[in-house]
Design an enzyme around this catalytic site. Sequence first.
Site, PDB file in Angstrom:
ATOM      1  N   ASP A   1       0.840  -1.199   0.000  1.00 57.26           N
ATOM      2  CA  ASP A   1       0.000   0.000   0.000  1.00 57.26           C
ATOM      3  C   ASP A   1       0.883   1.261   0.000  1.00 57.26           C
ATOM      4  OD1 ASP A   1      -2.474   1.294   0.124  1.00 57.26           O
ATOM      5  OD2 ASP A   1      -2.548   1.278   2.312  1.00 57.26           O
TER       6      ASP A   1
ATOM      7  N   GLY B   1      -7.668   7.494   8.077  1.00 55.25           N
ATOM      8  CA  GLY B   1      -7.779   7.815   9.494  1.00 55.25           C
ATOM      9  C   GLY B   1      -9.229   7.981   9.922  1.00 55.25           C
TER      10      GLY B   1
ATOM     11  N   ASN C   1     -10.317  -0.066   0.732  1.00 53.44           N
ATOM     12  CA  ASN C   1      -9.241  -0.203   1.727  1.00 53.44           C
ATOM     13  C   ASN C   1      -9.721   0.100   3.143  1.00 53.44           C
ATOM     14  OD1 ASN C   1      -7.647  -0.520  -0.509  1.00 53.44           O
ATOM     15  ND2 ASN C   1      -6.395   1.292  -0.174  1.00 53.44           N
TER      16      ASN C   1
HETATM   17  P1  13P Z   1      -8.461   3.951   6.613  1.00 57.70           P
HETATM   18  O1  13P Z   1      -7.262   3.952   7.516  1.00 57.70           O
HETATM   19  O2  13P Z   1      -9.234   5.214   6.702  1.00 57.70           O
HETATM   20  O3  13P Z   1      -9.298   2.741   6.752  1.00 57.70           O
HETATM   21  O4  13P Z   1      -7.881   3.950   5.116  1.00 57.70           O
HETATM   22  C1  13P Z   1      -7.234   2.823   4.653  1.00 57.70           C
HETATM   23  C2  13P Z   1      -6.530   3.081   3.373  1.00 57.70           C
HETATM   24  O5  13P Z   1      -7.054   3.694   2.476  1.00 57.70           O
HETATM   25  C3  13P Z   1      -5.179   2.524   3.228  1.00 57.70           C
HETATM   26  O6  13P Z   1      -4.578   2.892   2.045  1.00 57.70           O
END
Ligand code: 13P
Length: 274
Positions: free
Chosen positions: A74, A171, A220
């Site tokens: 990621d 977040g 995600n």
């Molecule tokens: P969150 O931390 O808001 O679930 O987002 C995850 C994300 O997009 C990781 O790339």
Amino acid sequence: MLVAARKGRYGVAAFNVLNHFTLAAVLEAAEKEKSPVIIQTSVATVKALGVQALARMARGMLDAAGVPVALHLDHCQDVELCRRACDLGWDSVMFDSSHLPFEENIRVTQQVRNYARTKGVDVEGEVGIIAGVEDDIAHAQTSLAGYDDTMRYIRETGVDAIAPAIGTAHGVYRGVPVINFDLVGRLAGATACPVVVHGGTGLEDAVFRKLIELGAAKINISTALKQTYVDAMRRFLAENTGTVNPLKLDRFIMDQVAGLVVPFLRLFGSSGKA
Ligand code: 13P
């Protein structure tokens, strides 16, 4: 996996795992639900565990899984680390050069894409800037992606999945996010390149449903898993002050994490699709 999801009008959840226990818990949940799933590793996790050690552990676990699973890197801004991941067994990498000027973003993504292609590895790219904190990467403000730029980026880079900044954020949301649903629908209608939604933690069920209906294929989730992990650890330790058995603590955390994952798989419609 994402092409099948697009066709079947469901979404594949991608969870950022942190270690053996969280990875095993996501796999357990996916197997229980007979669902495809994506295991993501953030760059901070890769650095903490070591790229080679993580690759060996994750590859072994994924290869033994009873459902379709992909290992994805990621938000990587480091070309060299992307190459290492391609060499060591990741199925897909997100090269995130969205902070660079647009032409530069295209040029560097092309380089990563060209290398990944030689290894049979897929590449996710980002257009615009997704706000919030994703481990070591923090952006105070969203810079929304435009349709024309995103289409040009897809065409010229040849990425296999696209993460346009649509107004979601990494977040915890402080307010209700204003999401550019229209862009998701237009992109999904105009290109076969699967659309990825970042910032899944805290979105409402109806928002997920609408995004998937419009054609989003990968969603995600990271912060929710971290919260569940730490909350589970706190709770177990508070309720079991006399224990010195870490395996029981780990099992409790895994059950809580699997309990977080299952409802997402059901909501995204991927349960039963493996
Ligand atoms: P969150 O931390 O808001 O679930 O987002 C995850 C994300 O997009 C990781 O790339």
